[in-house]
Design a protein around this motif. Structure first.
Motif, PDB file in Angstrom:
ATOM      1  N   VAL A   1       0.838  -1.193   0.000  1.00  0.00           N
ATOM      2  CA  VAL A   1       0.000   0.000   0.000  1.00  0.00           C
ATOM      3  C   VAL A   1       0.882   1.255   0.000  1.00  0.00           C
ATOM      4  CG1 VAL A   1      -1.643   1.350   1.375  1.00  0.00           C
ATOM      5  CG2 VAL A   1      -1.977  -1.117   1.098  1.00  0.00           C
ATOM      6  N   ALA A   2       1.886   1.265   0.864  1.00  0.00           N
ATOM      7  CA  ALA A   2       2.776   2.429   0.966  1.00  0.00           C
ATOM      8  C   ALA A   2       3.546   2.660  -0.334  1.00  0.00           C
ATOM      9  CB  ALA A   2       3.741   2.250   2.131  1.00  0.00           C
ATOM     10  N   LEU A   3       4.056   1.585  -0.940  1.00  0.00           N
ATOM     11  CA  LEU A   3       4.826   1.728  -2.178  1.00  0.00           C
ATOM     12  C   LEU A   3       3.932   2.154  -3.335  1.00  0.00           C
ATOM     13  CD1 LEU A   3       7.173  -1.338  -1.746  1.00  0.00           C
ATOM     14  CD2 LEU A   3       7.913   1.035  -1.961  1.00  0.00           C
ATOM     15  N   ALA A   4       2.721   1.622  -3.396  1.00  0.00           N
ATOM     16  CA  ALA A   4       1.801   2.030  -4.451  1.00  0.00           C
ATOM     17  C   ALA A   4       1.439   3.503  -4.311  1.00  0.00           C
ATOM     18  CB  ALA A   4       0.541   1.165  -4.419  1.00  0.00           C
ATOM     19  N   GLN A   5       1.271   3.961  -3.078  1.00  0.00           N
ATOM     20  CA  GLN A   5       0.969   5.378  -2.850  1.00  0.00           C
ATOM     21  C   GLN A   5       2.130   6.283  -3.241  1.00  0.00           C
ATOM     22  OE1 GLN A   5      -0.055   5.120   1.314  1.00  0.00           O
ATOM     23  NE2 GLN A   5      -2.254   4.986   0.916  1.00  0.00           N
TER      24      GLN A   5
ATOM     25  N   PHE B   1      -2.539 -11.867  -8.150  1.00  0.00           N
ATOM     26  CA  PHE B   1      -3.718 -11.175  -8.671  1.00  0.00           C
ATOM     27  C   PHE B   1      -4.800 -11.035  -7.595  1.00  0.00           C
ATOM     28  CE2 PHE B   1      -2.751 -12.670 -13.242  1.00  0.00           C
ATOM     29  CZ  PHE B   1      -2.158 -11.460 -13.562  1.00  0.00           C
ATOM     30  N   ALA B   2      -5.064 -12.126  -6.892  1.00  0.00           N
ATOM     31  CA  ALA B   2      -6.106 -12.098  -5.872  1.00  0.00           C
ATOM     32  C   ALA B   2      -5.753 -11.117  -4.750  1.00  0.00           C
ATOM     33  CB  ALA B   2      -6.321 -13.499  -5.305  1.00  0.00           C
ATOM     34  N   TRP B   3      -4.471 -11.100  -4.368  1.00  0.00           N
ATOM     35  CA  TRP B   3      -4.030 -10.196  -3.310  1.00  0.00           C
ATOM     36  C   TRP B   3      -4.146  -8.736  -3.743  1.00  0.00           C
ATOM     37  CZ3 TRP B   3       1.621  -8.799  -2.070  1.00  0.00           C
ATOM     38  CH2 TRP B   3       1.713  -8.192  -0.815  1.00  0.00           C
ATOM     39  N   LEU B   4      -3.755  -8.435  -4.978  1.00  0.00           N
ATOM     40  CA  LEU B   4      -3.841  -7.062  -5.467  1.00  0.00           C
ATOM     41  C   LEU B   4      -5.291  -6.602  -5.566  1.00  0.00           C
ATOM     42  CD1 LEU B   4      -1.026  -6.788  -8.163  1.00  0.00           C
ATOM     43  CD2 LEU B   4      -0.934  -6.451  -5.690  1.00  0.00           C
ATOM     44  N   ARG B   5      -6.191  -7.534  -5.909  1.00  0.00           N
ATOM     45  CA  ARG B   5      -7.614  -7.188  -5.933  1.00  0.00           C
ATOM     46  C   ARG B   5      -8.090  -6.842  -4.519  1.00  0.00           C
ATOM     47  NH1 ARG B   5     -12.560  -8.019  -8.752  1.00  0.00           N
ATOM     48  NH2 ARG B   5     -14.095  -7.027  -7.387  1.00  0.00           N
ATOM     49  N   LEU B   6      -7.673  -7.628  -3.535  1.00  0.00           N
ATOM     50  CA  LEU B   6      -8.047  -7.350  -2.144  1.00  0.00           C
ATOM     51  C   LEU B   6      -7.518  -5.987  -1.702  1.00  0.00           C
ATOM     52  CD1 LEU B   6      -7.921  -9.708   0.894  1.00  0.00           C
ATOM     53  CD2 LEU B   6      -6.644  -7.565   0.988  1.00  0.00           C
ATOM     54  N   ILE B   7      -6.247  -5.694  -2.051  1.00  0.00           N
ATOM     55  CA  ILE B   7      -5.661  -4.402  -1.683  1.00  0.00           C
ATOM     56  C   ILE B   7      -6.451  -3.264  -2.309  1.00  0.00           C
ATOM     57  CG2 ILE B   7      -3.643  -2.910  -2.014  1.00  0.00           C
ATOM     58  CD1 ILE B   7      -1.892  -5.389  -1.633  1.00  0.00           C
ATOM     59  N   ARG B   8      -6.815  -3.408  -3.580  1.00  0.00           N
ATOM     60  CA  ARG B   8      -7.582  -2.348  -4.235  1.00  0.00           C
ATOM     61  C   ARG B   8      -8.937  -2.151  -3.568  1.00  0.00           C
ATOM     62  NH1 ARG B   8     -10.919  -3.006  -9.579  1.00  0.00           N
ATOM     63  NH2 ARG B   8     -12.228  -3.850  -7.916  1.00  0.00           N
ATOM     64  N   ASP B   9      -9.628  -3.260  -3.299  1.00  0.00           N
ATOM     65  CA  ASP B   9     -10.973  -3.154  -2.722  1.00  0.00           C
ATOM     66  C   ASP B   9     -10.946  -2.650  -1.290  1.00  0.00           C
ATOM     67  OD1 ASP B   9     -11.808  -4.146  -5.121  1.00  0.00           O
ATOM     68  OD2 ASP B   9     -12.334  -6.146  -4.380  1.00  0.00           O
ATOM     69  N   ARG B  10      -9.917  -3.026  -0.533  1.00  0.00           N
ATOM     70  CA  ARG B  10      -9.867  -2.637   0.879  1.00  0.00           C
ATOM     71  C   ARG B  10      -9.260  -1.258   1.077  1.00  0.00           C
ATOM     72  NH1 ARG B  10      -9.426  -0.662   4.982  1.00  0.00           N
ATOM     73  NH2 ARG B  10      -9.151  -1.539   7.087  1.00  0.00           N
TER      74      ARG B  10
END
Length: 219
Positions: free
Chosen positions: A61-65, A89-98
């Motif tokens: 999350v921090a690196l994407a920000q 893929f599943a983890w990145l979807r969770l990060i996006r949704d959460r």
């Protein structure tokens, strides 16, 4: 050194600063990637213990920000773990949704540990990469310029990753040195003149080896 000592060999032990980063090609969340694709720009390659883990989630999350800040420095990000592409893929979807943030830099799958072992991200006899968070700062010529290793239970500092990158790029601009806690806009240090005449002619006791200069600010 005993066999047990060898089995606990520290990560990064096989590579040194100044080495050419080992070449590889692999599948990632952004398609097939090759290390050679990144020649001509900086790359930060880092391992994470596993998808769907708490510390790793906060890191991504921090690196994407902060992804745009790395881009401004002409530096790409690339992550790696033993998890499968579909787990990524599943983890990145969770990060996006959460967390309402999309991780767009590539995450490489390394289920056979071929890349992790080539980079010393895992110890020679480990069966997984869940022990370390290893980071390689690779310059535009493919040379390893800095490395860090964190344990699985301590997350990286994104500001320190950016500061390290800034310092590495700054010292590339001339014969200068980055002092402790240096940040862009602050004075760098000049390379000492290895001359006895300079030592004896310096006005102050430290003037011959401690001299500030603004030359070499971040690109």
């Amino acid at each position: 050194m005993t066999k047990a000592d060898n089995e606990r060999e520290a990560p990064c032990a096989g590579l040194r600063i100044g080495d050419l980063a080992p070449a590889f090609s692999a599948r990632s969340t952004t398609g097939d990637v090759r290390l050679s694709d990144y020649r001509g720009r900086w790359l930060i390659l880092f391992s994470h213990p596993a998808d769907f883990t708490p510390v790793c989630t906060t890191e991504f999350v921090a690196l994407a920000q902060s992804a745009s800040e790395f881009e401004q420095r002409d530096c790409a990000l690339m992550a790696l773990s033993v998890d499968s592409l579909f787990s990524h893929f599943a983890w990145l979807r969770l990060i996006r949704d959460r967390y309402d943030i999309e991780v767009r830099f590539p995450i490489v799958e390394d289920p056979t540990l071929v890349i992790g072992r080539a980079y010393g991200m895992v110890a020679p006899n480990d069966n997984d990469s869940a022990t370390v968070r290893t980071t390689f700062f690779i310059d535009s010529a493919g040379v390893i310029r800095a490395m860090t290793c964190y344990p699985a239970n301590v997350g990286r500092s994104t500001p320190e990753m950016l500061r390290t990158l800034d310092a590495l790029q700054a010292v590339d601009n001339g014969p200068v040195l980055a002092p402790a806690n240096w940040a862009p806009g602050e004075a760098l240090l000049a390379q000492p003149d290895a001359s006895l005449d300079t030592v004896f002619s310096a006005k102050g006791q430290t003037d011959w080896f401690m001299k500030e200069t603004m030359r070499g600010s971040r690109k």
